[in-house]
Design an enzyme around this catalytic site. Sequence first.
Site, PDB file in Angstrom:
ATOM      1  N   LYS A 129       0.870  -1.193   0.000  1.00  0.00           N
ATOM      2  CA  LYS A 129       0.000   0.000   0.000  1.00  0.00           C
ATOM      3  C   LYS A 129       0.895   1.228   0.000  1.00  0.00           C
ATOM      4  CE  LYS A 129      -4.437   0.891   0.236  1.00  0.00           C
ATOM      5  NZ  LYS A 129      -5.575   0.051  -0.176  1.00  0.00           N
ATOM      6  N   ASP A 169      -6.958   4.415  -4.490  1.00  0.00           N
ATOM      7  CA  ASP A 169      -7.626   4.272  -3.192  1.00  0.00           C
ATOM      8  C   ASP A 169      -8.253   5.658  -2.954  1.00  0.00           C
ATOM      9  OD1 ASP A 169      -7.611   2.154  -0.771  1.00  0.00           O
ATOM     10  OD2 ASP A 169      -7.493   4.131   0.126  1.00  0.00           O
TER      11      ASP A 169
HETATM   12  N1  GLU Z   1      -7.376   0.288  -2.884  1.00  0.00           N
HETATM   13  C1  GLU Z   1      -8.116  -0.904  -3.169  1.00  0.00           C
HETATM   14  C2  GLU Z   1      -8.126  -1.814  -1.967  1.00  0.00           C
HETATM   15  O1  GLU Z   1      -8.161  -1.327  -0.858  1.00  0.00           O
HETATM   16  C3  GLU Z   1      -7.692  -1.564  -4.480  1.00  0.00           C
HETATM   17  C4  GLU Z   1      -6.267  -1.922  -4.596  1.00  0.00           C
HETATM   18  C5  GLU Z   1      -5.845  -2.406  -5.982  1.00  0.00           C
HETATM   19  O2  GLU Z   1      -6.652  -2.483  -6.880  1.00  0.00           O
HETATM   20  O3  GLU Z   1      -4.655  -2.719  -6.114  1.00  0.00           O
HETATM   21  O4  GLU Z   1      -8.131  -3.004  -2.052  1.00  0.00           O
END
Ligand code: GLU
Length: 448
Positions: A129, A169
């Site tokens: 992340k 996100d």
């Molecule tokens: N931000 C999204 C999550 O919390 C998607 C992440 C992504 O597609 O890599 O899973």
Amino acid sequence: MSAAEQQVNEYYNKLLKRNAGEPEFHQAVAEVLDSLKVVLSKDPHYADYGLIQRLCEPERQVIFRVPWISDNGNVHVARGFRVQFNSALGPYKGGLRFHPSVNLGIIKFLGFEQIFKNSLTGLPIGGGKGGSDFDPKGRSEGEIMRFCQSFMTELHRHIGEYRDVPAGDIGVGGREIGFMFGQYRRLTNNHESGVLTGKGLTWGGSLVRTEATGYGCVYFTAEMMKEHGDDLSGAKVIVSGSGNVAIYAVEKAQELGATVVGFSDSSGWVHTPNGVDVELLRDVKEKRRARVSTYVEEAQGATFHDTGSIWDLEADVALPCATQNEISGDNAQKLVDNGVRYVAEGANMPSTPEAIEVFRENGIHFGPGKAANAGGVATSALEMQQNASRDSWSFEYTDQRLHHTMKQIFRRSADTAAEYGHDGDYILGANIAGFRKVADAMLAQGII
Ligand code: GLU
């Protein structure tokens, strides 16, 4: 206290000291470790080779300066993060969040949860992340672009199709992914489409990725309701938030016959007793980037409130799709008193531990974010598959894959909970099912 419990408690106390000032990370770890006590008392070998300690320590954490110049000529310095948590199952995968609340603890909580969520999808993706404390609110398009370019100027060294694949996100959508992809391409002189997901449809994006988290959350909810002899048709649903996750959760819930009675943003909440006009909501939030009060000015029978809480509404189902810790213990009690029987988390960790306790005590069927919101990242993995094979799939086929994945995630969570003697505890089931796959891979790959 069993030996396993004692071991986990000792380890958790050490983690608190080594990661001081990161309450959200502590919260996310505590929830998983709680479930792991159940696993360890049955399968103690999962405590061997420092497995739990290694799982809670990111493989790599990058923190960097992001300087940028606003339209008025002032220089700003934001902080950028990428936490590469675990790559046992595949390249690090997870979104980027641009929000003033972002700090290392927030990114670590999100990265940690992502490991288990991604594992649960059954697709070959690790967990990571990133993001920044940059606040996009009120910034011009030029400012957003310059910020994204500066952010990518450092981030590009750390990512790649087989290394780490960021996505969106909170605060990062198609526009921001576009600016970052452009800068990545310029810096590397490569059109490496698999380096980011959530791309535009003409340059490597996947159909359904935009809708996937919201649709997936509703597919999960439908499975959970079916398990308990219910369905969405005629149900009243509260959806908090009005971003990408919320909008498509509203759309799918209404498509399946529910009435969405409220949504919100950080300025307040909207009561929509007759349902939501999704086209108008999309126009207000996605095109005009305005506040939810604008929706009320143009919609029939909707009211805007900046006092009280969206969780005071009467409903059958609540889908928290805004942000972490948005449901307190008191909010949860109110939901229970007002008739809510199902909760599925579209956001990451929107329920506080106190709220989860209230839901547990009252027999509320609860789908944790790791399972219920995994449709977004699962569809990102489908985007990666399309990029790797230089192919693009139809909307119907991709949506079918998403739907199937969400059904499987529900089944894995339910079956694993039952296997460990905790029927219906989807938190436990999701945590354990996600954990076992990563743990087995880590044990097979040695002490690294
Ligand atoms: N931000 C999204 C999550 O919390 C998607 C992440 C992504 O597609 O890599 O899973």
